[in-house]
Design a protein around this motif. Structure first.
Motif, PDB file in Angstrom:
ATOM      1  N   UNK A  71      29.032 -44.281  49.473  1.00 34.69           N
ATOM      2  CA  UNK A  71      27.796 -44.885  48.943  1.00 34.69           C
ATOM      3  C   UNK A  71      27.033 -43.809  48.201  1.00 34.69           C
ATOM      4  N   UNK A  72      26.469 -44.149  47.053  1.00 32.32           N
ATOM      5  CA  UNK A  72      25.641 -43.219  46.296  1.00 32.32           C
ATOM      6  C   UNK A  72      24.186 -43.644  46.406  1.00 32.32           C
ATOM      7  N   UNK A  73      23.321 -42.686  46.735  1.00 30.26           N
ATOM      8  CA  UNK A  73      21.895 -42.934  46.921  1.00 30.26           C
ATOM      9  C   UNK A  73      21.120 -42.118  45.895  1.00 30.26           C
ATOM     10  N   UNK A  74      20.144 -42.742  45.259  1.00 28.28           N
ATOM     11  CA  UNK A  74      19.286 -42.067  44.283  1.00 28.28           C
ATOM     12  C   UNK A  74      18.082 -41.491  45.023  1.00 28.28           C
ATOM     13  N   UNK A  75      17.999 -40.158  45.110  1.00 26.66           N
ATOM     14  CA  UNK A  75      16.885 -39.513  45.801  1.00 26.66           C
ATOM     15  C   UNK A  75      15.802 -39.142  44.811  1.00 26.66           C
ATOM     16  N   UNK A  76      14.539 -39.291  45.236  1.00 21.07           N
ATOM     17  CA  UNK A  76      13.378 -38.877  44.443  1.00 21.07           C
ATOM     18  C   UNK A  76      12.537 -37.972  45.330  1.00 21.07           C
ATOM     19  N   UNK A  77      12.270 -36.759  44.849  1.00 15.44           N
ATOM     20  CA  UNK A  77      11.480 -35.785  45.592  1.00 15.44           C
ATOM     21  C   UNK A  77      10.255 -35.416  44.765  1.00 15.44           C
ATOM     22  N   UNK A  78       9.118 -35.234  45.424  1.00 14.01           N
ATOM     23  CA  UNK A  78       7.865 -34.938  44.750  1.00 14.01           C
ATOM     24  C   UNK A  78       7.333 -33.573  45.165  1.00 14.01           C
ATOM     25  N   UNK A  79       6.533 -32.993  44.336  1.00 17.47           N
ATOM     26  CA  UNK A  79       5.757 -31.774  44.553  1.00 17.47           C
ATOM     27  C   UNK A  79       6.612 -30.619  45.090  1.00 17.47           C
ATOM     28  N   UNK A  80       6.254 -30.081  46.254  1.00 17.40           N
ATOM     29  CA  UNK A  80       6.930 -28.913  46.811  1.00 17.40           C
ATOM     30  C   UNK A  80       8.404 -29.148  47.077  1.00 17.40           C
ATOM     31  N   UNK A  81       8.756 -30.342  47.534  1.00 14.13           N
ATOM     32  CA  UNK A  81      10.171 -30.642  47.774  1.00 14.13           C
ATOM     33  C   UNK A  81      10.950 -30.620  46.460  1.00 14.13           C
TER      34      UNK A  81
END
Length: 152
Positions: free
Chosen positions: A52-62
Motif C-alpha cells: 500500500x502506498x500512503x501520501x504523507x504530509x508534514x508541516x513546520x519542524x517535521x
C-alpha cells in the motif's frame, strides 16, 4: 465520540518534496510504502505480498527535519490523521486524494545507513527528530577487585 488516528511503519518511496509557503512555513510530502507479507491459507491458496502506498504530509519542524534527514528507502514510524481532499482536474473531473497528516515521526533506519545517492545525515537533529540511542562515549575503567565477596 470519534477517533482519526493512523500509525504506519514503512519505507520512504522517494526523497521528500518540500515547499515553503509565503509565510515561511515548511510543508513536505512524500510517499510511504507498507507491505503485507505473502502467506498460504490452510487450504493451500497462496495470497501474494501486497504493498500500500500512503501520501504523507508534514508541516513546520517535521517538514524541515524530513528535508534534512529523510531519504528514499529510509524506514519511518509515523502517527497522524487521515484527510481526504478533492479537486477538479484539467478535464473538469472531480479527483480525490487521501493523505496522512503526520503528527509525529521516528526514523527507524540505522544512523549509518544511507540510501544510494543520498547525503549522510549530520549530527544535531532539529525539533521533531527522533532521539537516536547514543552509545556510551566514556568507558569506565576496569577495576580489578578480586577480593570482593559478592554473593553472585
Amino acid at each position: 465520540m470519534s477517533v482519526n488516528k493512523v500509525i504506519l511503519i514503512g519505507n520512504v518511496g522517494r526523497d521528500p518534496e518540500v515547499r515553503y509557503l509565503d509565510s515561511g512555513i515548511a510543508v513536505a510530502s512524500l510517499p510511504l510504502a507498507t507491505t503485507d507479507r505473502a502467506y498460504t491459507l490452510a487450504n493451500g491458496t497462496q495470497v501474494p505480498e501486497r504493498t500500500e502506498w500512503h501520501n504523507l504530509v508534514l508541516w513546520r519542524g517535521l517538514a524541515e527535519t524530513a528535508e534534512k534527514y529523510v531519504h528514499k528507502g529510509d524506514k519511518l514510524y509515523v502517527e497522524g490523521k487521515i484527510r481526504t481532499r478533492s479537486y477538479d482536474d484539467q478535464t473538469g473531473a472531480k479527483r480525490y486524494v487521501t493523505e496522512i497528516f503526520v503528527d509525529s515521526m521516528e526514523m527507524l533506519s540505522p544512523r549509518g545507513t544511507v540510501a544510494p545517492g543520498a547525503a549522510a545525515p549530520q549530527p544535531g537533529m532539529s525539533q521533531g527528530a527522533p532521539a537516536q540511542p547514543m552509545a556510551q562515549s566514556q568507558a569506565t575503567p576496569a577495576q580489578d577487585n578480586t577480593t570482593d565477596d559478592l554473593p553472585f
